[in-house]
Design a protein around this motif. Structure first.
Motif, mmCIF file in Angstrom:
data_model
loop_
_atom_site.group_PDB
_atom_site.id
_atom_site.type_symbol
_atom_site.label_atom_id
_atom_site.label_comp_id
_atom_site.label_asym_id
_atom_site.label_seq_id
_atom_site.Cartn_x
_atom_site.Cartn_y
_atom_site.Cartn_z
ATOM 1 N N SER A 134 27.116 -21.079 32.652
ATOM 2 C CA SER A 134 27.307 -22.474 33.036
ATOM 3 C C SER A 134 28.637 -22.706 33.737
ATOM 4 C CB SER A 134 27.229 -23.370 31.792
ATOM 5 O OG SER A 134 25.998 -23.222 31.123
ATOM 6 N N LEU A 135 29.583 -21.762 33.623
ATOM 7 C CA LEU A 135 30.929 -21.952 34.160
ATOM 8 C C LEU A 135 31.396 -20.674 34.845
ATOM 9 C CD1 LEU A 135 33.662 -23.602 34.241
ATOM 10 C CD2 LEU A 135 34.248 -22.401 32.123
ATOM 11 N N GLU A 136 31.954 -20.816 36.041
ATOM 12 C CA GLU A 136 32.621 -19.703 36.714
ATOM 13 C C GLU A 136 33.853 -20.229 37.436
ATOM 14 O OE1 GLU A 136 30.339 -17.013 39.060
ATOM 15 O OE2 GLU A 136 28.732 -16.808 37.579
ATOM 16 N N ILE A 137 34.768 -19.322 37.719
ATOM 17 C CA ILE A 137 36.027 -19.684 38.388
ATOM 18 C C ILE A 137 36.266 -18.710 39.523
ATOM 19 C CG2 ILE A 137 38.482 -20.198 38.075
ATOM 20 C CD1 ILE A 137 38.006 -20.253 35.064
ATOM 21 N N ARG A 138 36.695 -19.229 40.655
ATOM 22 C CA ARG A 138 37.123 -18.396 41.774
ATOM 23 C C ARG A 138 38.547 -18.772 42.169
ATOM 24 N NH1 ARG A 138 32.869 -17.078 46.594
ATOM 25 N NH2 ARG A 138 30.968 -16.810 45.387
ATOM 26 N N ALA A 139 39.219 -17.828 42.811
ATOM 27 C CA ALA A 139 40.538 -18.097 43.392
ATOM 28 C C ALA A 139 40.475 -17.798 44.876
ATOM 29 C CB ALA A 139 41.603 -17.231 42.727
ATOM 30 N N ASN A 140 41.197 -18.578 45.672
ATOM 31 C CA ASN A 140 41.159 -18.351 47.122
ATOM 32 C C ASN A 140 42.004 -17.157 47.540
ATOM 33 O OD1 ASN A 140 43.683 -19.734 46.634
ATOM 34 N ND2 ASN A 140 43.805 -20.099 48.832
ATOM 35 N N GLN A 141 42.848 -16.630 46.622
ATOM 36 C CA GLN A 141 43.681 -15.474 46.935
ATOM 37 C C GLN A 141 44.206 -14.889 45.640
ATOM 38 O OE1 GLN A 141 46.992 -17.604 49.045
ATOM 39 N NE2 GLN A 141 48.233 -16.844 47.349
ATOM 40 N N GLN A 142 44.790 -13.708 45.741
ATOM 41 C CA GLN A 142 45.489 -13.123 44.596
ATOM 42 C C GLN A 142 46.860 -13.787 44.473
ATOM 43 O OE1 GLN A 142 44.162 -10.886 42.467
ATOM 44 N NE2 GLN A 142 42.240 -10.881 43.629
ATOM 45 N N PRO A 143 47.396 -13.899 43.256
ATOM 46 C CA PRO A 143 48.682 -14.598 43.085
ATOM 47 C C PRO A 143 49.857 -13.815 43.676
ATOM 48 C CG PRO A 143 47.946 -13.650 41.009
ATOM 49 C CD PRO A 143 46.826 -13.463 41.973
ATOM 50 N N LYS A 144 50.636 -14.492 44.477
ATOM 51 C CA LYS A 144 51.867 -13.935 45.029
ATOM 52 C C LYS A 144 53.011 -14.853 44.623
ATOM 53 C CE LYS A 144 54.139 -12.632 49.373
ATOM 54 N NZ LYS A 144 54.018 -12.588 50.847
ATOM 55 N N PRO A 145 54.046 -14.320 43.945
ATOM 56 C CA PRO A 145 55.143 -15.176 43.484
ATOM 57 C C PRO A 145 55.722 -16.032 44.609
ATOM 58 C CG PRO A 145 55.346 -12.998 42.518
ATOM 59 C CD PRO A 145 54.231 -12.924 43.524
ATOM 60 N N GLY A 146 55.863 -17.331 44.314
ATOM 61 C CA GLY A 146 56.407 -18.259 45.295
ATOM 62 C C GLY A 146 55.362 -18.957 46.142
ATOM 63 N N GLU A 147 54.094 -18.595 45.994
ATOM 64 C CA GLU A 147 53.022 -19.224 46.779
ATOM 65 C C GLU A 147 52.108 -20.035 45.868
ATOM 66 O OE1 GLU A 147 52.438 -16.030 50.451
ATOM 67 O OE2 GLU A 147 50.787 -16.420 49.070
ATOM 68 N N ASP A 148 51.395 -20.996 46.499
ATOM 69 C CA ASP A 148 50.374 -21.725 45.755
ATOM 70 C C ASP A 148 49.018 -21.074 45.978
ATOM 71 O OD1 ASP A 148 49.730 -22.416 48.321
ATOM 72 O OD2 ASP A 148 49.945 -24.573 48.056
ATOM 73 N N MET A 149 48.102 -21.345 45.089
ATOM 74 C CA MET A 149 46.737 -20.841 45.195
ATOM 75 C C MET A 149 45.806 -21.901 44.626
ATOM 76 S SD MET A 149 46.895 -17.965 42.141
ATOM 77 C CE MET A 149 45.136 -17.743 42.030
ATOM 78 N N VAL A 150 44.534 -21.766 44.929
ATOM 79 C CA VAL A 150 43.552 -22.745 44.485
ATOM 80 C C VAL A 150 42.552 -22.070 43.563
ATOM 81 C CG1 VAL A 150 41.791 -24.412 45.173
ATOM 82 C CG2 VAL A 150 43.787 -24.063 46.616
ATOM 83 N N LEU A 151 42.326 -22.700 42.419
ATOM 84 C CA LEU A 151 41.245 -22.290 41.536
ATOM 85 C C LEU A 151 40.075 -23.236 41.744
ATOM 86 C CD1 LEU A 151 43.032 -21.549 38.134
ATOM 87 C CD2 LEU A 151 42.455 -19.956 39.966
ATOM 88 N N LEU A 152 38.923 -22.674 41.979
ATOM 89 C CA LEU A 152 37.695 -23.436 42.153
ATOM 90 C C LEU A 152 36.887 -23.294 40.862
ATOM 91 C CD1 LEU A 152 35.817 -25.066 43.943
ATOM 92 C CD2 LEU A 152 35.035 -22.940 44.990
ATOM 93 N N LEU A 153 36.810 -24.374 40.073
ATOM 94 C CA LEU A 153 36.076 -24.381 38.820
ATOM 95 C C LEU A 153 34.691 -24.965 39.075
ATOM 96 C CD1 LEU A 153 39.131 -24.322 37.842
ATOM 97 C CD2 LEU A 153 38.298 -25.399 35.763
ATOM 98 N N GLY A 154 33.688 -24.136 38.917
ATOM 99 C CA GLY A 154 32.325 -24.591 39.101
ATOM 100 C C GLY A 154 31.578 -24.620 37.781
#
Length: 665
Positions: A134-154
């Motif tokens: 019922s739930l999955e999560i994606r990220a638009n990129q791998q985490p790099k210190p100092g950058e933002d990233m987006v988690l897509l919660l479906g």
């Protein structure tokens, strides 16, 4: 020479301006160019030129678009149809792969849809759910210190759900306690389906109480994320659910909970969470971090679920990676049967599909190739030994120092291929487990992968290094210390010591050791002089003094410490060391001691009398230093050993030999 000076200054200024321009261009946000036709918006973005990393595959951008209505796209130039008129905030998150510059800043562009057609064109929605949960999560990129990233919660009302409408809670768990510093900070959350933030108490109040509730887990996923879970475990009711929630939350420092309502059959809904990857995040760019999602439905006939998103910290964005889960091990508690789980991710960035992919990984010397187990892969294939002709399959080739995984007769689309809009479809991975050899050493073990798509040049991944934590090994040390040559008058000539040591646990490389000794009270008596004949009064009666001896007495209570010592174990049974010892006197008592032989006047036999005078006590009066070297035999890494140490004291100069026994725990 003078006429050339203006030219030199001009050249220098041009270089400075060019360098500043390059730095400025590195932070230019993308220009979003929307083309609006009724309810249709076609998007294009102008990004700064890529700066190719030397020796890497061709640099490229990946895209993640939010359309401001709860939908998204990974396409480069998406076309989106809005269901209604309104003002929408479009966001672009672009990631620079194989580029040595900074990631373009996130850009927001508002569009106004003023018309809509009666017959709406259908959006080409990307496939999101790869499992049955019922739930999955994606990220638009791998985490790099100092950058933002987006988690897509479906989340969704999954196929086969026993209820027509799903309500419940979604919990996001982040910042694992296994790392000393927090790595993520939630900057923004964008919701579109009346999701509301709630606290843990509210979650518990709405939790189901029926004893038929079960806990569920999903199988491993793929692509931009990785998921793992366990089989269903029965719950007895709300009390057990609370305990489970607390147990899951105990692994993490922070959480955020949303209330979700009325999800109809077949519906898929999404939340977008912008996370800042903090600059002080773990410096280990091969470490794997986990962000977990929990789905807790209100209906007791549905199973709560957990989804794990595994991310690898990166120094630069590269879709081809080798990662080792749990890279920091405790040597004291690690056995040869410990599973070392590796995962090689790869992405076809070409203009056409790849039909054969060869992944060659170096085999760390301490790992046993005979224990190889392939636990998961994408694309999923049968073993070539059981495949029919031209069937998609996977084969392995094991050599002395490498393992090769070969995907044959597959179809992995390329990111630049016509009609390919979902980057997840261009990605694959191989996940495998290796155990240690017998007699593993406490040394780093290194692996690296080479990936070949069809007949193209190999792509070399990062080095994945597994390490053992140093650990602490306390110990006890007892021994006997004796002087060589003439003894110094004011220093006791021998002493027994008991001490404590602290060093690295079971070291295989040069290491430091610290020692502290508490010495029992030591006495030294030195003869000074003898005087003969004279009369004296003793107990009111005259006596003749046969002789009188004068001694100097020294009584010392001291402490010794080794502030610096370097040791090395040549074999498991022999080790050597050298360092500096500091000896201090916590208390020193000095006095004159007299002993006299008296003859009574009545001709009786002589007798001895003694006494102390000029007594003086000092604290922290003397400090001495010594250089030493020693040899140990026995279980020198962990366990009992015997040793002998030669010490050369200074101020004053003296040599001593120390015989000792030690036991490291």
């Amino acid at each position: 020479m003078i006429p050339y000076k203006p030219l030199i200054v001009l050249i220098v200024l041009l270089c400075i301006v060019k360098g500043l321009a390059a730095q400025v261009s590195d932070t230019i946000p993308p220009e979003i160019e929307p083309a609006i036709d009724s309810n249709q918006v076609k998007l294009n973005a102008v990004l700064r030129p890529l700066r190719q990393i030397a020796g890497a595959p061709a640099a490229f951008y990946t895209y993640f678009w939010e359309f401001g209505d709860g939908t998204y796209s990974f396409e480069k130039n998406p076309v989106h149809h809005y269901k209604d008129t309104g003002d929408y905030a479009i966001r672009l998150f672009a990631t620079n792969n194989y580029d040595d510059g900074k990631k373009p800043p996130t850009r927001l562009r508002r569009v106004k849809v003023e018309k809509k057609k009666s017959m709406l064109a259908m959006n080409n929605l990307p496939s999101f759910f790869s499992g049955n949960g019922s739930l999955e999560i994606r990220a638009n990129q791998q985490p790099k210190p100092g950058e933002d990233m987006v988690l897509l919660l479906g989340y969704r009302n999954k196929p086969g759900a026993p209820v027509s409408s799903v309500s419940g809670s979604v919990m996001l768990l982040y910042n694992e306690k296994q790392f000393t510093q927090s790595g993520f900070d939630i900057a923004d959350t964008r919701t579109y389906h009346n999701e509301s933030t709630i606290g843990f108490d509210s979650l518990i109040a709405m939790a189901p109480q029926d004893p038929s509730t079960f806990m569920a887990g999903d199988a491993d996923g793929a692509g931009l994320f990785s998921v793992s879970g366990d089989a269903y475990d029965p719950l007895a009711g709300k009390k057990e659910l609370i305990a489970w929630l607390k147990q899951e939350s105990a692994e993490f420092r922070q959480n955020k909970i949303w209330r979700i309502q009325d999800v109809k059959p077949g519906e898929e809904k999404f939340m977008f969470v912008t996370i800042n990857t903090l600059p002080e995040m773990i410096k280990d760019t091969n470490a794997v971090v986990t962000i977990a999602g929990l789905f807790i439905p209100d209906d007791p006939s549905m199973e709560p679920e957990r989804f794990n998103l595994e991310l690898q910290i990166v120094a630069s964005h590269d879709p081809n990676k080798l990662q080792l889960k749990k890279r920091r091990l405790n040597y004291r508690f690690t056995t040869r049967n410990r599973d070392n789980t590796y995962k090689v991710r790869f992405q076809n960035t070409g203009k056409g599909p790849a039909k054969r992919i060869a992944v060659t990984v170096t085999l760390p010397g301490m790992l046993n190739a005979a224990t190889l187990q392939v636990v998961d892969m994408k694309p999923a294939c049968v073993w070539c030994a059981t495949a029919y002709p031209n069937q998609s399959c996977i084969d392995t080739l094991v050599t002395k120092d490498s393992i090769q995984f070969i995907f044959k007769n597959i179809y992995l689309p390329g990111t630049q291929q016509d009609g390919v809009n979902d980057p997840d479809s261009t990605m694959g991975y191989i996940k495998y487990v290796l155990n240690f050899n017998k007699g593993m050493k406490k040394l780093p073990f290194v692996s690296r992968a080479s990936i070949v798509f069809d007949k193209n040049e190999p792509i070399i991944t990062n080095r994945s290094v597994g390490r053992f934590r140093k650990g602490l090994s306390p110990g006890i040390m007892v021994g006997y210390n004796m002087a060589l040559g003439d003894n110094i008058s004011d220093i006791p000539k021998e002493n027994y010591t008991i001490g404590f040591t602290l060093s690295e646990y079971s070291p295989w490389k040069p290491y430091l050791q610290w020692e502290l000794y508490l010495q029992p009270s030591r006495k030294q008596q030195t003869f000074i002089s003898r005087s003969l004949g004279r009369d004296t009064m003793y107990n009111g009666v005259g006596h003749k003094v046969d002789y009188k001896d004068l001694y100097k007495r020294v009584q010392v209570f001291g402490i010794e410490a080794v502030p610096i010592q370097v040791r090395y174990n040549w074999k498991s049974w022999i080790g050597t060391g050298a360092g500096l010892l500091v000896s201090g006197e916590l208390s020193r008592k000095t006095s004159d001691y007299e002993e006299a032989s008296l003859l009574p006047p009545n001709g009786q036999s002589s007798f001895l009398v003694s006494g102390e005078k000029n007594s003086k006590t000092e604290s922290f009066s003397e400090w001495r230093g010594a250089l030493f070297a020693d040899l140990q035999l026995g279980m020198v890494r962990v366990g009992p050993a015997l040793g002998v140490r030669f010490l050369h004291y200074i101020n004053p100069s003296q040599q001593r030999v120390y015989f000792f026994a030690t036991w490291r725990l």
